[in-house]
Design a protein around this motif. Structure first.
Motif, PDB file in Angstrom:
ATOM      1  N   LEU A 187       0.830  -1.211   0.000  1.00 27.13           N
ATOM      2  CA  LEU A 187       0.000   0.000   0.000  1.00 27.13           C
ATOM      3  C   LEU A 187       0.857   1.250   0.000  1.00 27.13           C
ATOM      4  CD1 LEU A 187      -2.953  -0.706   2.475  1.00 27.13           C
ATOM      5  CD2 LEU A 187      -3.040  -0.518  -0.013  1.00 27.13           C
ATOM      6  N   ARG A 188       1.906   1.249   0.813  1.00 27.40           N
ATOM      7  CA  ARG A 188       2.820   2.403   0.850  1.00 27.40           C
ATOM      8  C   ARG A 188       3.485   2.631  -0.495  1.00 27.40           C
ATOM      9  NH1 ARG A 188       5.669   3.222   6.630  1.00 27.40           N
ATOM     10  NH2 ARG A 188       3.738   3.255   7.827  1.00 27.40           N
ATOM     11  N   LEU A 189       3.684   1.542  -1.229  1.00 32.46           N
ATOM     12  CA  LEU A 189       4.309   1.645  -2.553  1.00 32.46           C
ATOM     13  C   LEU A 189       3.269   1.912  -3.649  1.00 32.46           C
ATOM     14  CD1 LEU A 189       6.832  -1.315  -2.222  1.00 32.46           C
ATOM     15  CD2 LEU A 189       7.370   1.137  -2.262  1.00 32.46           C
ATOM     16  N   ARG A 190       2.016   2.041  -3.244  1.00 30.91           N
ATOM     17  CA  ARG A 190       0.907   2.296  -4.158  1.00 30.91           C
ATOM     18  C   ARG A 190       0.697   1.144  -5.142  1.00 30.91           C
ATOM     19  NH1 ARG A 190      -1.178   7.132  -3.555  1.00 30.91           N
ATOM     20  NH2 ARG A 190      -2.031   7.277  -5.649  1.00 30.91           N
ATOM     21  N   GLU A 191       1.050  -0.060  -4.712  1.00 30.19           N
ATOM     22  CA  GLU A 191       0.814  -1.273  -5.498  1.00 30.19           C
ATOM     23  C   GLU A 191      -0.485  -1.896  -4.981  1.00 30.19           C
ATOM     24  OE1 GLU A 191       4.241  -3.874  -5.727  1.00 30.19           O
ATOM     25  OE2 GLU A 191       5.602  -2.146  -5.788  1.00 30.19           O
ATOM     26  N   PHE A 192      -1.575  -1.220  -5.292  1.00 34.90           N
ATOM     27  CA  PHE A 192      -2.863  -1.535  -4.690  1.00 34.90           C
ATOM     28  C   PHE A 192      -3.383  -2.929  -5.057  1.00 34.90           C
ATOM     29  CE2 PHE A 192      -2.894   3.187  -5.138  1.00 34.90           C
ATOM     30  CZ  PHE A 192      -2.702   3.458  -3.805  1.00 34.90           C
ATOM     31  N   SER A 193      -3.236  -3.320  -6.283  1.00 35.14           N
ATOM     32  CA  SER A 193      -3.733  -4.623  -6.711  1.00 35.14           C
ATOM     33  C   SER A 193      -2.999  -5.754  -5.983  1.00 35.14           C
ATOM     34  CB  SER A 193      -3.564  -4.774  -8.224  1.00 35.14           C
ATOM     35  OG  SER A 193      -4.019  -6.023  -8.647  1.00 35.14           O
ATOM     36  N   ALA A 194      -1.688  -5.644  -5.888  1.00 35.29           N
ATOM     37  CA  ALA A 194      -0.896  -6.663  -5.186  1.00 35.29           C
ATOM     38  C   ALA A 194      -1.246  -6.681  -3.700  1.00 35.29           C
ATOM     39  CB  ALA A 194       0.590  -6.408  -5.389  1.00 35.29           C
ATOM     40  N   ALA A 195      -1.408  -5.507  -3.104  1.00 31.65           N
ATOM     41  CA  ALA A 195      -1.768  -5.425  -1.687  1.00 31.65           C
ATOM     42  C   ALA A 195      -3.116  -6.096  -1.448  1.00 31.65           C
ATOM     43  CB  ALA A 195      -1.806  -3.969  -1.232  1.00 31.65           C
ATOM     44  N   PHE A 196      -4.079  -5.821  -2.316  1.00 32.69           N
ATOM     45  CA  PHE A 196      -5.410  -6.397  -2.182  1.00 32.69           C
ATOM     46  C   PHE A 196      -5.348  -7.926  -2.196  1.00 32.69           C
ATOM     47  CE2 PHE A 196      -9.372  -7.980  -4.080  1.00 32.69           C
ATOM     48  CZ  PHE A 196     -10.276  -7.514  -3.139  1.00 32.69           C
ATOM     49  N   LYS A 197      -4.520  -8.489  -3.079  1.00 34.12           N
ATOM     50  CA  LYS A 197      -4.399  -9.946  -3.166  1.00 34.12           C
ATOM     51  C   LYS A 197      -3.891 -10.536  -1.855  1.00 34.12           C
ATOM     52  CE  LYS A 197      -3.669  -9.976  -8.128  1.00 34.12           C
ATOM     53  NZ  LYS A 197      -2.703 -10.163  -9.220  1.00 34.12           N
ATOM     54  N   HIS A 198      -2.930  -9.867  -1.224  1.00 36.13           N
ATOM     55  CA  HIS A 198      -2.409 -10.366   0.052  1.00 36.13           C
ATOM     56  C   HIS A 198      -3.460 -10.236   1.155  1.00 36.13           C
ATOM     57  CE1 HIS A 198       1.659 -11.392  -1.076  1.00 36.13           C
ATOM     58  NE2 HIS A 198       1.714 -10.282  -1.795  1.00 36.13           N
ATOM     59  N   PHE A 199      -4.185  -9.117   1.187  1.00 40.58           N
ATOM     60  CA  PHE A 199      -5.235  -8.943   2.196  1.00 40.58           C
ATOM     61  C   PHE A 199      -6.349  -9.975   2.010  1.00 40.58           C
ATOM     62  CE2 PHE A 199      -3.937  -4.240   2.344  1.00 40.58           C
ATOM     63  CZ  PHE A 199      -3.071  -4.460   3.391  1.00 40.58           C
ATOM     64  N   LEU A 200      -6.700 -10.236   0.770  1.00 40.87           N
ATOM     65  CA  LEU A 200      -7.737 -11.232   0.479  1.00 40.87           C
ATOM     66  C   LEU A 200      -7.286 -12.620   0.936  1.00 40.87           C
ATOM     67  CD1 LEU A 200     -10.526 -11.280  -0.831  1.00 40.87           C
ATOM     68  CD2 LEU A 200      -9.406 -11.813  -2.995  1.00 40.87           C
ATOM     69  N   TYR A 201      -6.028 -12.948   0.709  1.00 48.83           N
ATOM     70  CA  TYR A 201      -5.463 -14.224   1.144  1.00 48.83           C
ATOM     71  C   TYR A 201      -5.553 -14.346   2.664  1.00 48.83           C
ATOM     72  CZ  TYR A 201      -2.360 -18.280   0.623  1.00 48.83           C
ATOM     73  OH  TYR A 201      -1.833 -19.547   0.617  1.00 48.83           O
ATOM     74  N   CYS A 202      -5.198 -13.261   3.371  1.00 53.79           N
ATOM     75  CA  CYS A 202      -5.291 -13.246   4.842  1.00 53.79           C
ATOM     76  C   CYS A 202      -6.720 -13.508   5.304  1.00 53.79           C
ATOM     77  CB  CYS A 202      -4.867 -11.887   5.398  1.00 53.79           C
ATOM     78  SG  CYS A 202      -3.164 -11.479   5.178  1.00 53.79           S
ATOM     79  N   THR A 203      -7.642 -12.809   4.692  1.00 51.24           N
ATOM     80  CA  THR A 203      -9.049 -12.949   5.066  1.00 51.24           C
ATOM     81  C   THR A 203      -9.517 -14.388   4.880  1.00 51.24           C
ATOM     82  OG1 THR A 203      -9.449 -10.666   4.425  1.00 51.24           O
ATOM     83  CG2 THR A 203     -11.369 -12.075   4.614  1.00 51.24           C
ATOM     84  N   ARG A 204      -9.110 -15.004   3.780  1.00 49.41           N
ATOM     85  CA  ARG A 204      -9.500 -16.385   3.523  1.00 49.41           C
ATOM     86  C   ARG A 204      -8.926 -17.325   4.575  1.00 49.41           C
ATOM     87  NH1 ARG A 204      -6.911 -18.058  -1.043  1.00 49.41           N
ATOM     88  NH2 ARG A 204      -5.745 -19.631   0.087  1.00 49.41           N
ATOM     89  N   ILE A 205      -7.650 -17.124   4.926  1.00 49.00           N
ATOM     90  CA  ILE A 205      -7.026 -17.981   5.944  1.00 49.00           C
ATOM     91  C   ILE A 205      -7.781 -17.868   7.260  1.00 49.00           C
ATOM     92  CG2 ILE A 205      -4.979 -18.306   7.395  1.00 49.00           C
ATOM     93  CD1 ILE A 205      -3.277 -17.557   4.937  1.00 49.00           C
ATOM     94  N   TYR A 206      -8.019 -16.636   7.705  1.00 48.35           N
ATOM     95  CA  TYR A 206      -8.686 -16.450   8.992  1.00 48.35           C
ATOM     96  C   TYR A 206     -10.138 -16.940   8.958  1.00 48.35           C
ATOM     97  CZ  TYR A 206      -4.669 -13.929  10.795  1.00 48.35           C
ATOM     98  OH  TYR A 206      -3.411 -13.592  11.228  1.00 48.35           O
ATOM     99  N   SER A 207     -10.817 -16.762   7.840  1.00 49.32           N
ATOM    100  CA  SER A 207     -12.192 -17.266   7.733  1.00 49.32           C
ATOM    101  C   SER A 207     -12.222 -18.785   7.806  1.00 49.32           C
ATOM    102  CB  SER A 207     -12.827 -16.811   6.417  1.00 49.32           C
ATOM    103  OG  SER A 207     -13.106 -15.449   6.446  1.00 49.32           O
ATOM    104  N   ASN A 208     -11.275 -19.427   7.132  1.00 47.05           N
ATOM    105  CA  ASN A 208     -11.209 -20.894   7.169  1.00 47.05           C
ATOM    106  C   ASN A 208     -10.873 -21.407   8.560  1.00 47.05           C
ATOM    107  OD1 ASN A 208     -11.805 -21.087   4.462  1.00 47.05           O
ATOM    108  ND2 ASN A 208      -9.687 -21.321   3.819  1.00 47.05           N
TER     109      ASN A 208
END
Length: 86
Positions: A57-78
């Protein structure tokens, strides 16, 4: 795991000092180690992906950041279910 923990600590300090590019490299190295040691759905993998996402996010690489956040959410939801505070 000690090397990965050190890389994460260095990554957080480096990001705080304002060098997100170097922090990204440190977090990516730690992620490689964690993914070899732990299951890909392990909470430790989610934690490092979250740190990497913040750095992206700090590097303004929003798409890549979103993918990592989505991965985190999936892990915690599972692991904990959709209603957990994560």
């Amino acid at each position: 795991p000690e090397v990965a923990v050190t890389l994460i600590t260095m990554g957080k300090a480096t990001r705080t000092r304002g060098d997100a590019v170097k922090a990204k490299t440190l977090f990516e190295r730690a992620l490689i180690i964690y993914e070899r040691i732990y299951d890909l759905e392990h909470p430790k993998v989610a934690e490092i992906r979250f740190d990497l996402g913040l750095t992206l996010l700090r590097l303004r690489e929003f798409s890549a950041a979103f993918k990592h956040f989505l991965y985190c959410t999936r892990i915690y939801s599972n692991l904990f279910g959709d209603q957990h505070h994560y």
